[in-house]
Design a protein around this motif. Sequence first.
Motif, PDB file in Angstrom:
ATOM      1  N   GLY B 269       0.805  -1.219   0.000  1.00 46.10           N
ATOM      2  CA  GLY B 269       0.000   0.000   0.000  1.00 46.10           C
ATOM      3  C   GLY B 269       0.830   1.256   0.000  1.00 46.10           C
ATOM      4  O   GLY B 269       2.050   1.239   0.150  1.00 46.10           O
ATOM      5  N   ASN B 283      -4.531  12.132   3.565  1.00 45.00           N
ATOM      6  CA  ASN B 283      -5.518  11.147   3.967  1.00 45.00           C
ATOM      7  C   ASN B 283      -6.521  11.713   4.966  1.00 45.00           C
ATOM      8  O   ASN B 283      -7.629  11.217   5.097  1.00 45.00           O
ATOM      9  CB  ASN B 283      -4.791   9.937   4.555  1.00 45.00           C
ATOM     10  CG  ASN B 283      -5.646   8.708   4.502  1.00 45.00           C
ATOM     11  OD1 ASN B 283      -6.290   8.464   3.490  1.00 45.00           O
ATOM     12  ND2 ASN B 283      -5.682   7.968   5.594  1.00 45.00           N
ATOM     13  N   LYS B 289      -6.619   5.944  -0.387  1.00 49.45           N
ATOM     14  CA  LYS B 289      -6.570   4.497  -0.584  1.00 49.45           C
ATOM     15  C   LYS B 289      -7.888   3.962  -1.129  1.00 49.45           C
ATOM     16  O   LYS B 289      -7.912   2.960  -1.822  1.00 49.45           O
ATOM     17  CB  LYS B 289      -6.230   3.804   0.738  1.00 49.45           C
ATOM     18  CG  LYS B 289      -4.761   3.796   1.035  1.00 49.45           C
ATOM     19  CD  LYS B 289      -4.495   3.033   2.323  1.00 49.45           C
ATOM     20  CE  LYS B 289      -3.006   2.947   2.586  1.00 49.45           C
ATOM     21  NZ  LYS B 289      -2.725   2.374   3.909  1.00 49.45           N
ATOM     22  N   PRO B 294      -4.527   0.710  -6.461  1.00 52.53           N
ATOM     23  CA  PRO B 294      -3.115   0.685  -6.062  1.00 52.53           C
ATOM     24  C   PRO B 294      -2.184   1.038  -7.216  1.00 52.53           C
ATOM     25  O   PRO B 294      -1.172   1.720  -7.014  1.00 52.53           O
ATOM     26  CB  PRO B 294      -2.909  -0.758  -5.618  1.00 52.53           C
ATOM     27  CG  PRO B 294      -4.256  -1.225  -5.222  1.00 52.53           C
ATOM     28  CD  PRO B 294      -5.247  -0.493  -6.063  1.00 52.53           C
ATOM     29  N   GLN B 297      -2.124   4.697  -7.604  1.00 54.20           N
ATOM     30  CA  GLN B 297      -1.366   5.261  -6.481  1.00 54.20           C
ATOM     31  C   GLN B 297       0.131   5.187  -6.764  1.00 54.20           C
ATOM     32  O   GLN B 297       0.864   6.150  -6.580  1.00 54.20           O
ATOM     33  CB  GLN B 297      -1.652   4.488  -5.199  1.00 54.20           C
ATOM     34  CG  GLN B 297      -3.045   4.694  -4.640  1.00 54.20           C
ATOM     35  CD  GLN B 297      -3.289   3.769  -3.461  1.00 54.20           C
ATOM     36  OE1 GLN B 297      -2.359   3.336  -2.814  1.00 54.20           O
ATOM     37  NE2 GLN B 297      -4.550   3.481  -3.198  1.00 54.20           N
TER      38      GLN B 297
END
Lengths: 524, 507
Positions: B269, B283, B289, B294, B297
């Motif tokens: 992650g 966040n 997330k 992913p 990201q």
Amino acid sequence: MAAAGGSGGCWFLALALGVSLLKCLLIPTYHSTDFEVHRNWLAITHNLPVSEWYYEATSEWTLDYPPFFAWFEYALSHVAKYFDQEMLVIQNLNYSSHATVFFQRLSVIFTDILFVYAARECCRCVNGKRPGKELLEKPMFVLAVLLLWNFGLLIVDHIHFQYNGFLFGLMLLSVARLFQKRHLEGALLFAVLLHFKHIYIYVAPAYCVYLLRSYCFTANKADGSLKWSSFSFLRITLLGLIVCLVSALSLGPFAVLGQLPQVISRLFPFKRGLCHAYWAPNFWALYNAVDKTLAVVGIKYKFLDPEKIPKASMTGGLVQEFQHTVLPSVTPLATLICTFISILPSVFCLWFKPQGPRGFLQCLILCALSSFMFGWHVHEKAILLAILPLSLLSVESPKHAGIYLILTTTGHFSLFPLLFTPPEITTKILLMLLFTVYSFSSLRALFRKEGPLLNWLETIYLIELVPLEIFCEIVFPLTPWKLKFPFIPLLLTSVYCALGITYAWLKLYVSVLTESVTVRQKAE
Amino acid sequence: MEKWSLMTITVLLGLIVRWMVSFGSYSGAGKPPMYGDYEAQRHWQEVTYNLPIKQWYFNTSDNNLQYWGLDYPPLTAYHSLLCAYVAKLINPDWIALHTSRGYESQPHKLFMRATVLIADLLVYIPAVILYCCYLKETSTKKKIASALCILLYPGLILIDYGHFQYNSVSLGFALWGVLSLSYDWDLLGSLAFCLAINYKQMELYHSLPFFCYLLGKCFQKGLTGKGLVLLIKIAFTVVASFAICWLPFCTEVEQILQVLRRLFPIDRGLFEDKVANIWCSLNVLIKIKNVMSPQTQLKLSFAFTFLTLLPACIKLTLQPSLRGFKFAMISCALSFFLFSFQVHEKSILLVSIPVCLMLNEIPLMSTWFLLVSTFSLLPLLLKDGLLLAYVVTTLAFLTVCETSFSIFEKTSEEDLQLKSFSLSIRGYIPSFKAFPKIIKSLFIVSVTLMGILTLMSATLTPPQKLPDLFPVSVSVVSCLHFLFFLMYFNAVVLWDSRNGRNQKKIH
């Protein structure tokens, strides 16, 4: 260390803050039974009325300090209750919760503020006229480090656990006051100190004689000898009044209760042996060593009958009386006489050849050292009583600096057996190295022009401490003798250090006695 | 006093503080079933000693990778093996396969702490001392002062001797690299840096500055003549040192791939726990997330990292200089820390060590950054029960920096290395005010804020609705600081060489 440092007190504060932070880091380290002693006293003074303080005996660590210290513990206990109530219960023997440790350690660190203040005052008394613009090479700076970062004080107070910091603070402050010609204040501080911890009675002769000679007599004859007509009754009355008032305040309540004999018997426990479990490195350590050697040799060559020899495990046992095998046993009275005789010349010197506060300080150190050499049941920690005041002289003359280096290095080394747990071995070695490297290099830099401070013999003696330490802490535990003769490292340490301390004592004595002659010649 | 005795005293002070901190607790002390990094290191000793090399990085019945599986490069594994041999001599129970899990005792703690101290003494401390001894154009006093400050930097001490890790080894190797490069021993420098990477893959944060600096140097010498030779030599050194480190794994491709998979766990992650970087701070506002896949990201973080470190790297390649190199190390590591994927809070040390090297040039900003970096570790340290050590070492560090560099007096534009920057700003905005006062008051505000937050996280219990209130606020505050520092260091880097050239002209 404060390398650049601004003007005035900035560097001093940085030094003091730095060492205080180091003390805080020492909080989680090992602490000895003295920690429990002081916890017990907190509990006693907190819970019992004054009349029972010196009778309470639940714990084996009964109150054996003078009343002011008891009152000090009483005051602390009122802060302690906000940390952990349980530590104030007399029956909670060996209680050491996190909060208790934290509180007791912090109390030592905070009361050390008095020591820091006293060190500051002492630095002001030092003759700062030496040429040398570098801050690091100013006598004031060196003295500040030698006092504040003193290795012995650090490990005895902040690892082993005791409250010597503020007590030495009182002593140094009173010395500084005498230097500043504020005699009455100095006398008051010393009287108070005596009622905090009576071990300082060792240096009382110096105070008595100095105050009498240089304060009560207001003038000297032209050749420096005593002028009887200048005696001031006012001054001696004031001094007497101070001493009596302080004593009345301290011992008065117990005198009224009729407990004075009990208090005295607690303060002076002559039932303990000549030497502590670990021999302090003094004359008696040498005496014991000679006795033991003679006994071993005697048995080997059949001069002595093994049946008749009393079983005496001299070191590594409990505090107890023991008998010598070959040499005559030593009684408390004999030690008292020896101490008295050894102090006498220095006191005479102070009376007949007064040299102002510096002479007084020399006499004080000699008193401390002489009583350390010959006293009854001396603790190794008592060497600090000589080391700290000698720091003041060491930054002023190369002769004293040399003696200081010998005395501190051996004296501090003799404190090593206080800490024996594995993590602390590294700690003590690192701290000792720090202080020793600093004291050697700074004093040498200070007296760069005057040549070497130590001769080759002294240097070799001090270097030999390294192999001794390696043998005692690393090699010996690996040998099979460890179980059979567990006391050998202690014996070696104390005998070897005793040699150095005796030497430093003699050297200082000789220098004081001869120096005063030259001064008189000058006066003539 | 002589230089050597002052240096000895400095080293001793550094050692004493390190050893004192190690008396405190460590991560995961008495917390089964997983314990913490201390147990991880012990477990690696157990695994490396008892299993053949081929199984170290593989999941087998004897090596459960879910329980602190080895996820550092081979040198760490070899180091663990070495420690394990010593441990075996002292007490075989410490590294017995399976049965030693979660082993804790006072002697063992002493042993583990001693291994850290020895590694530090062999790698990191000599590098610091040598670096400070050979600082150019500095007085002895300043050299000693910087050595003392660097050795007392609390972040590294607290993580290595409190939390328990061996960061000083990889950081020490990186320092050896910097040291060698400053003497033009380029091959030795690349060797040292390869060792650093092979000890901890996080050292890759520093790889670009090393690469760009050496490349720039080759360009300078001319890519057709000497430069090419140097480039080939360096390439050979790097390949050779990597090959030697990885030799036991070179038998099969699968081995190497498995090690690489362990080193770069992309599936873990964007971030874990509370890190003072952009993603964790954002966040608070957007749950990244949940919003992005992913893969996105990963791409996003890569793009941001790349863009932010680009200017400094280009500058360094075009105009390689030692000063520029050190600054580029700072800004690259900082970009990585702020924007890259899977960052640990401890990675801030990779930024701090290059900043330490700048202490004697920009005392105020470096001290400030180092304080913030230590502060950003606070949640971790609180979890480990190292509050006392944290407070004490931080105060000691601040005291030492203040007395040795008198940081508050050095706030002029020259001291901040911002002269040319503000000159060029004034070209556009003539009314632009000077930095010094702003910076000084910002410093005081920030230190106060950090003090208050420390006090609050240590004493108050957070409201039930927001259990992570304090850790999050600590990381957001530190993140904002780090962003500011990223801009500052980039400004210094980009405007620096021009200034340097001007100075050369003047002389």
